[in-house]
Design an enzyme around this catalytic site. Structure first.
Site, PDB file in Angstrom:
ATOM      1  N   GLN A  78       0.953  -1.229  -0.132  1.00 29.89           N
ATOM      2  CA  GLN A  78      -0.072   0.087  -0.007  1.00 29.89           C
ATOM      3  C   GLN A  78       0.765   1.111  -0.129  1.00 29.89           C
ATOM      4  O   GLN A  78       1.032   1.847   1.020  1.00 29.89           O
ATOM      5  CB  GLN A  78      -1.020  -0.029   1.207  1.00 29.89           C
ATOM      6  CG  GLN A  78      -1.906   1.270   1.456  1.00 29.89           C
ATOM      7  CD  GLN A  78      -3.323   0.563   0.677  1.00 29.89           C
ATOM      8  OE1 GLN A  78      -3.478  -0.399   0.488  1.00 29.89           O
ATOM      9  NE2 GLN A  78      -3.726   1.677   0.126  1.00 29.89           N
ATOM     10  N   PHE A  79       1.411   1.858  -1.092  1.00 32.31           N
ATOM     11  CA  PHE A  79       2.314   2.696  -1.263  1.00 32.31           C
ATOM     12  C   PHE A  79       1.599   4.024  -0.897  1.00 32.31           C
ATOM     13  O   PHE A  79       2.071   5.051  -0.229  1.00 32.31           O
ATOM     14  CB  PHE A  79       2.846   2.952  -2.776  1.00 32.31           C
ATOM     15  CG  PHE A  79       1.917   3.660  -3.717  1.00 32.31           C
ATOM     16  CD1 PHE A  79       2.074   4.804  -4.050  1.00 32.31           C
ATOM     17  CD2 PHE A  79       1.124   2.668  -4.542  1.00 32.31           C
ATOM     18  CE1 PHE A  79       0.990   5.368  -4.947  1.00 32.31           C
ATOM     19  CE2 PHE A  79       0.110   3.069  -5.393  1.00 32.31           C
ATOM     20  CZ  PHE A  79       0.363   4.307  -5.539  1.00 32.31           C
ATOM     21  N   THR A  80       0.165   3.997  -1.109  1.00 31.82           N
ATOM     22  CA  THR A  80      -0.704   5.426  -0.573  1.00 31.82           C
ATOM     23  C   THR A  80      -0.504   5.639   1.053  1.00 31.82           C
ATOM     24  O   THR A  80      -0.740   6.640   1.403  1.00 31.82           O
ATOM     25  CB  THR A  80      -1.964   5.345  -0.990  1.00 31.82           C
ATOM     26  OG1 THR A  80      -2.628   4.077  -0.283  1.00 31.82           O
ATOM     27  CG2 THR A  80      -1.983   5.180  -2.639  1.00 31.82           C
TER      28      THR A  80
END
Length: 148
Positions: A78-80
């Site tokens: 989950q890079f966000t």
């Protein structure tokens, strides 16, 4: 490294209309990696998660670990989690690690969890995924290796 832990009754991840991972009772982990992270950050987070007591005992106190309830893990990259929202209305993701580093540390993190004896299901790094989470409680906890 940032990890959002959601205590789950059941969860799954679908990619291209195919179920690629699912768990019953356990943790859904949303995992973000920043460019400063190392294997030590992944080890720290895995160690904390392995010992985290978020399940109720016979007195309804959150006193039991994932291992004690024989729970499973669904781990989703989950890079966000490293979104910067200070300027404007469109988040910047410059604090997220480049994909090659992020994937390496994400995989290492999952192996560390398996080393603690957990069954770990995953999505696919970099893919568009539909994640279904039946949050139990709801209980949601954030672990950040840079701000323990």
């Amino acid at each position: 490294m940032r990890v959002v832990i959601q205590k789950s009754l059941e969860s799954s991840v679908i990619i291209d209309k195919q179920m690629v991972g699912e768990i019953d009772k356990g943790f859904v982990l949303l995992v973000g990696v920043t460019h400063e992270d190392t294997q030590a950050d992944a080890e720290y987070c895995a160690r904390k998660i392995a010992k985290m007591r978020l399940f109720e005992d016979e007195n309804d106190k959150m006193n039991l670990s994932l291992a004690e309830v024989e729970g499973q893990i669904l781990s989703i990259s989950q890079f966000t989690l490293f979104a910067n929202t200070k300027k404007g209305n469109r988040p910047s993701y410059t604090e997220a690690a480049r994909p090659e580093l992020a994937e390496e540390l994400y995989d290492y993190f999952n192996e560390q969890l398996r080393g603690h004896g957990f069954e770990v299901e995953t999505g696919r790094f970099g893919a568009m995924m539909q994640v279904s989470i039946l949050n139990d409680g709801p209980v949601t906890v954030l672990i950040d290796s840079k701000n323990p």
